[in-house]
Design a protein around this motif. Structure first.
Motif, PDB file in Angstrom:
ATOM      1  N   ARG A 124       0.866  -1.173   0.000  1.00 15.51           N
ATOM      2  CA  ARG A 124       0.000   0.000   0.000  1.00 15.51           C
ATOM      3  C   ARG A 124       0.903   1.224   0.000  1.00 15.51           C
ATOM      4  O   ARG A 124       1.727   1.388   0.875  1.00 15.51           O
ATOM      5  CB  ARG A 124      -0.904   0.003   1.220  1.00 15.51           C
ATOM      6  N   VAL A 125       0.746   2.038  -1.000  1.00  8.78           N
ATOM      7  CA  VAL A 125       1.572   3.221  -1.150  1.00  8.78           C
ATOM      8  C   VAL A 125       0.659   4.432  -1.135  1.00  8.78           C
ATOM      9  O   VAL A 125      -0.362   4.457  -1.801  1.00  8.78           O
ATOM     10  CB  VAL A 125       2.366   3.166  -2.476  1.00  8.78           C
ATOM     11  N   VAL A 126       1.067   5.440  -0.373  1.00 14.87           N
ATOM     12  CA  VAL A 126       0.278   6.663  -0.314  1.00 14.87           C
ATOM     13  C   VAL A 126       0.952   7.691  -1.207  1.00 14.87           C
ATOM     14  O   VAL A 126       2.136   7.963  -1.077  1.00 14.87           O
ATOM     15  CB  VAL A 126       0.178   7.184   1.136  1.00 14.87           C
ATOM     16  N   SER A 127       0.213   8.205  -2.137  1.00 20.24           N
ATOM     17  CA  SER A 127       0.706   9.237  -3.041  1.00 20.24           C
ATOM     18  C   SER A 127      -0.493  10.080  -3.444  1.00 20.24           C
ATOM     19  O   SER A 127      -1.531  10.029  -2.812  1.00 20.24           O
ATOM     20  CB  SER A 127       1.364   8.586  -4.258  1.00 20.24           C
ATOM     21  N   ALA A 128      -0.340  10.845  -4.516  1.00 21.47           N
ATOM     22  CA  ALA A 128      -1.471  11.643  -4.995  1.00 21.47           C
ATOM     23  C   ALA A 128      -2.645  10.719  -5.292  1.00 21.47           C
ATOM     24  O   ALA A 128      -3.782  11.039  -5.006  1.00 21.47           O
ATOM     25  CB  ALA A 128      -1.071  12.411  -6.241  1.00 21.47           C
ATOM     26  N   GLN A 129      -2.362   9.563  -5.852  1.00 19.42           N
ATOM     27  CA  GLN A 129      -3.352   8.513  -6.065  1.00 19.42           C
ATOM     28  C   GLN A 129      -3.076   7.442  -5.026  1.00 19.42           C
ATOM     29  O   GLN A 129      -1.966   6.969  -4.929  1.00 19.42           O
ATOM     30  CB  GLN A 129      -3.217   7.933  -7.478  1.00 19.42           C
ATOM     31  N   THR A 130      -4.063   7.076  -4.248  1.00 20.37           N
ATOM     32  CA  THR A 130      -3.853   6.026  -3.258  1.00 20.37           C
ATOM     33  C   THR A 130      -3.911   4.680  -3.951  1.00 20.37           C
ATOM     34  O   THR A 130      -4.958   4.286  -4.455  1.00 20.37           O
ATOM     35  CB  THR A 130      -4.908   6.104  -2.140  1.00 20.37           C
ATOM     36  N   CYS A 131      -2.779   4.010  -4.000  1.00 20.70           N
ATOM     37  CA  CYS A 131      -2.696   2.700  -4.622  1.00 20.70           C
ATOM     38  C   CYS A 131      -2.973   1.640  -3.567  1.00 20.70           C
ATOM     39  O   CYS A 131      -2.240   1.517  -2.593  1.00 20.70           O
ATOM     40  CB  CYS A 131      -1.318   2.489  -5.234  1.00 20.70           C
ATOM     41  N   ASN A 132      -4.049   0.918  -3.773  1.00 20.83           N
ATOM     42  CA  ASN A 132      -4.450  -0.118  -2.837  1.00 20.83           C
ATOM     43  C   ASN A 132      -5.028  -1.272  -3.645  1.00 20.83           C
ATOM     44  O   ASN A 132      -6.158  -1.193  -4.112  1.00 20.83           O
ATOM     45  CB  ASN A 132      -5.483   0.433  -1.855  1.00 20.83           C
ATOM     46  N   PRO A 133      -4.259  -2.354  -3.830  1.00 23.60           N
ATOM     47  CA  PRO A 133      -4.746  -3.462  -4.641  1.00 23.60           C
ATOM     48  C   PRO A 133      -6.033  -4.090  -4.100  1.00 23.60           C
ATOM     49  O   PRO A 133      -6.774  -4.713  -4.847  1.00 23.60           O
ATOM     50  CB  PRO A 133      -3.590  -4.456  -4.651  1.00 23.60           C
ATOM     51  N   LEU A 134      -6.316  -3.894  -2.836  1.00 22.41           N
ATOM     52  CA  LEU A 134      -7.560  -4.409  -2.267  1.00 22.41           C
ATOM     53  C   LEU A 134      -8.771  -3.804  -2.968  1.00 22.41           C
ATOM     54  O   LEU A 134      -9.828  -4.427  -3.057  1.00 22.41           O
ATOM     55  CB  LEU A 134      -7.610  -4.116  -0.760  1.00 22.41           C
ATOM     56  N   GLN A 135      -8.603  -2.602  -3.518  1.00 25.00           N
ATOM     57  CA  GLN A 135      -9.694  -1.950  -4.235  1.00 25.00           C
ATOM     58  C   GLN A 135     -10.137  -2.745  -5.456  1.00 25.00           C
ATOM     59  O   GLN A 135     -11.253  -2.573  -5.947  1.00 25.00           O
ATOM     60  CB  GLN A 135      -9.285  -0.531  -4.652  1.00 25.00           C
ATOM     61  N   LEU A 136      -9.285  -3.628  -5.943  1.00 20.85           N
ATOM     62  CA  LEU A 136      -9.615  -4.428  -7.119  1.00 20.85           C
ATOM     63  C   LEU A 136     -10.260  -5.766  -6.768  1.00 20.85           C
ATOM     64  O   LEU A 136     -10.524  -6.574  -7.659  1.00 20.85           O
ATOM     65  CB  LEU A 136      -8.360  -4.655  -7.961  1.00 20.85           C
ATOM     66  N   SER A 137     -10.538  -5.996  -5.504  1.00 21.95           N
ATOM     67  CA  SER A 137     -11.125  -7.286  -5.111  1.00 21.95           C
ATOM     68  C   SER A 137     -12.486  -7.527  -5.751  1.00 21.95           C
ATOM     69  O   SER A 137     -12.873  -8.672  -5.982  1.00 21.95           O
ATOM     70  CB  SER A 137     -11.212  -7.403  -3.585  1.00 21.95           C
ATOM     71  N   SER A 138     -13.198  -6.462  -6.092  1.00 20.03           N
ATOM     72  CA  SER A 138     -14.495  -6.627  -6.756  1.00 20.03           C
ATOM     73  C   SER A 138     -14.333  -7.180  -8.175  1.00 20.03           C
ATOM     74  O   SER A 138     -15.306  -7.588  -8.796  1.00 20.03           O
ATOM     75  CB  SER A 138     -15.256  -5.303  -6.788  1.00 20.03           C
ATOM     76  N   CYS A 139     -13.112  -7.222  -8.670  1.00 16.93           N
ATOM     77  CA  CYS A 139     -12.835  -7.731 -10.014  1.00 16.93           C
ATOM     78  C   CYS A 139     -12.338  -9.177 -10.007  1.00 16.93           C
ATOM     79  O   CYS A 139     -12.125  -9.754 -11.078  1.00 16.93           O
ATOM     80  CB  CYS A 139     -11.792  -6.856 -10.702  1.00 16.93           C
ATOM     81  N   ALA A 140     -12.155  -9.760  -8.845  1.00 20.02           N
ATOM     82  CA  ALA A 140     -11.570 -11.096  -8.751  1.00 20.02           C
ATOM     83  C   ALA A 140     -12.352 -12.127  -9.553  1.00 20.02           C
ATOM     84  O   ALA A 140     -11.766 -12.917 -10.294  1.00 20.02           O
ATOM     85  CB  ALA A 140     -11.451 -11.531  -7.294  1.00 20.02           C
ATOM     86  N   SER A 141     -13.676 -12.127  -9.440  1.00 18.83           N
ATOM     87  CA  SER A 141     -14.454 -13.141 -10.155  1.00 18.83           C
ATOM     88  C   SER A 141     -14.374 -12.935 -11.665  1.00 18.83           C
ATOM     89  O   SER A 141     -14.317 -13.901 -12.427  1.00 18.83           O
ATOM     90  CB  SER A 141     -15.905 -13.154  -9.683  1.00 18.83           C
ATOM     91  N   ALA A 142     -14.334 -11.697 -12.127  1.00 16.91           N
ATOM     92  CA  ALA A 142     -14.236 -11.429 -13.562  1.00 16.91           C
ATOM     93  C   ALA A 142     -12.860 -11.827 -14.096  1.00 16.91           C
ATOM     94  O   ALA A 142     -12.747 -12.325 -15.220  1.00 16.91           O
ATOM     95  CB  ALA A 142     -14.514  -9.958 -13.844  1.00 16.91           C
ATOM     96  N   ILE A 143     -11.817 -11.630 -13.310  1.00 20.53           N
ATOM     97  CA  ILE A 143     -10.468 -11.973 -13.735  1.00 20.53           C
ATOM     98  C   ILE A 143     -10.257 -13.487 -13.720  1.00 20.53           C
ATOM     99  O   ILE A 143      -9.599 -14.037 -14.586  1.00 20.53           O
ATOM    100  CB  ILE A 143      -9.409 -11.260 -12.864  1.00 20.53           C
ATOM    101  N   MET A 144     -10.860 -14.166 -12.763  1.00 21.15           N
ATOM    102  CA  MET A 144     -10.652 -15.604 -12.613  1.00 21.15           C
ATOM    103  C   MET A 144     -11.592 -16.453 -13.460  1.00 21.15           C
ATOM    104  O   MET A 144     -11.410 -17.659 -13.543  1.00 21.15           O
ATOM    105  CB  MET A 144     -10.792 -16.007 -11.139  1.00 21.15           C
ATOM    106  N   SER A 145     -12.592 -15.856 -14.068  1.00 15.56           N
ATOM    107  CA  SER A 145     -13.534 -16.619 -14.887  1.00 15.56           C
ATOM    108  C   SER A 145     -13.970 -15.754 -16.064  1.00 15.56           C
ATOM    109  O   SER A 145     -13.418 -14.697 -16.316  1.00 15.56           O
ATOM    110  CB  SER A 145     -14.743 -17.018 -14.041  1.00 15.56           C
ATOM    111  N   SER A 146     -14.978 -16.200 -16.745  1.00 12.35           N
ATOM    112  CA  SER A 146     -15.481 -15.412 -17.884  1.00 12.35           C
ATOM    113  C   SER A 146     -16.682 -14.559 -17.485  1.00 12.35           C
ATOM    114  O   SER A 146     -17.417 -14.084 -18.337  1.00 12.35           O
ATOM    115  CB  SER A 146     -15.857 -16.346 -19.029  1.00 12.35           C
ATOM    116  N   THR A 147     -16.853 -14.340 -16.181  1.00 15.99           N
ATOM    117  CA  THR A 147     -17.938 -13.498 -15.685  1.00 15.99           C
ATOM    118  C   THR A 147     -17.684 -12.056 -16.105  1.00 15.99           C
ATOM    119  O   THR A 147     -16.577 -11.548 -15.934  1.00 15.99           O
ATOM    120  CB  THR A 147     -17.985 -13.566 -14.139  1.00 15.99           C
ATOM    121  N   PRO A 148     -18.680 -11.368 -16.633  1.00 14.60           N
ATOM    122  CA  PRO A 148     -18.477  -9.956 -16.989  1.00 14.60           C
ATOM    123  C   PRO A 148     -18.190  -9.117 -15.747  1.00 14.60           C
ATOM    124  O   PRO A 148     -18.722  -9.404 -14.669  1.00 14.60           O
ATOM    125  CB  PRO A 148     -19.816  -9.540 -17.613  1.00 14.60           C
ATOM    126  N   PRO A 149     -17.346  -8.096 -15.880  1.00 19.06           N
ATOM    127  CA  PRO A 149     -17.042  -7.255 -14.718  1.00 19.06           C
ATOM    128  C   PRO A 149     -18.267  -6.442 -14.297  1.00 19.06           C
ATOM    129  O   PRO A 149     -19.063  -6.015 -15.134  1.00 19.06           O
ATOM    130  CB  PRO A 149     -15.925  -6.346 -15.212  1.00 19.06           C
TER     131      PRO A 149
END
Length: 94
Positions: free
Chosen positions: A22-47
């Motif tokens: 987790r890096v704090v900068s002008a844009q807060t980079c937090n990979p946890l924010q992408l957890s809502s995309c896990a099912s779309a990335i791991m399968s053919s489910t639309p995002p």
């Protein structure tokens, strides 16, 4: 058996995201924010709409995530690139 494998993959992605830097900068980079995309990335489910909004928010951080060996294989996967394209986000060439 496929359902069990898929569930294990989603758990693994979530754990990798939770353990990411987790890096704090002008844009807060937090990979946890992408957890809502896990099912779309791991399968053919639309995002989902939430997934697309999070990818757009985290777009400036994608190169940073690809430098993390734990996240790189998911962020640079063909499905992740498809999800980004569906969401209208340019996938960076880092």
């Amino acid at each position: 058996m496929k359902a069990k494998h898929g569930f294990v993959c989603v758990i693994a992605v979530t754990l990798l995201i939770l353990g990411g830097p987790r890096v704090v900068s002008a844009q807060t980079c937090n990979p946890l924010q992408l957890s809502s995309c896990a099912s779309a990335i791991m399968s053919s489910t639309p995002p989902s709409t939430l997934c697309c909004s999070k990818i757009k928010e985290q777009e400036p951080c994608l190169c940073q995530y690809m430098k993390n060996p734990s996240l790189k294989r998911f962020i640079s996967s063909p499905n992740a690139k498809k999800v980004a394209a569906i969401c209208g986000t340019l996938f960076p060439s880092c």
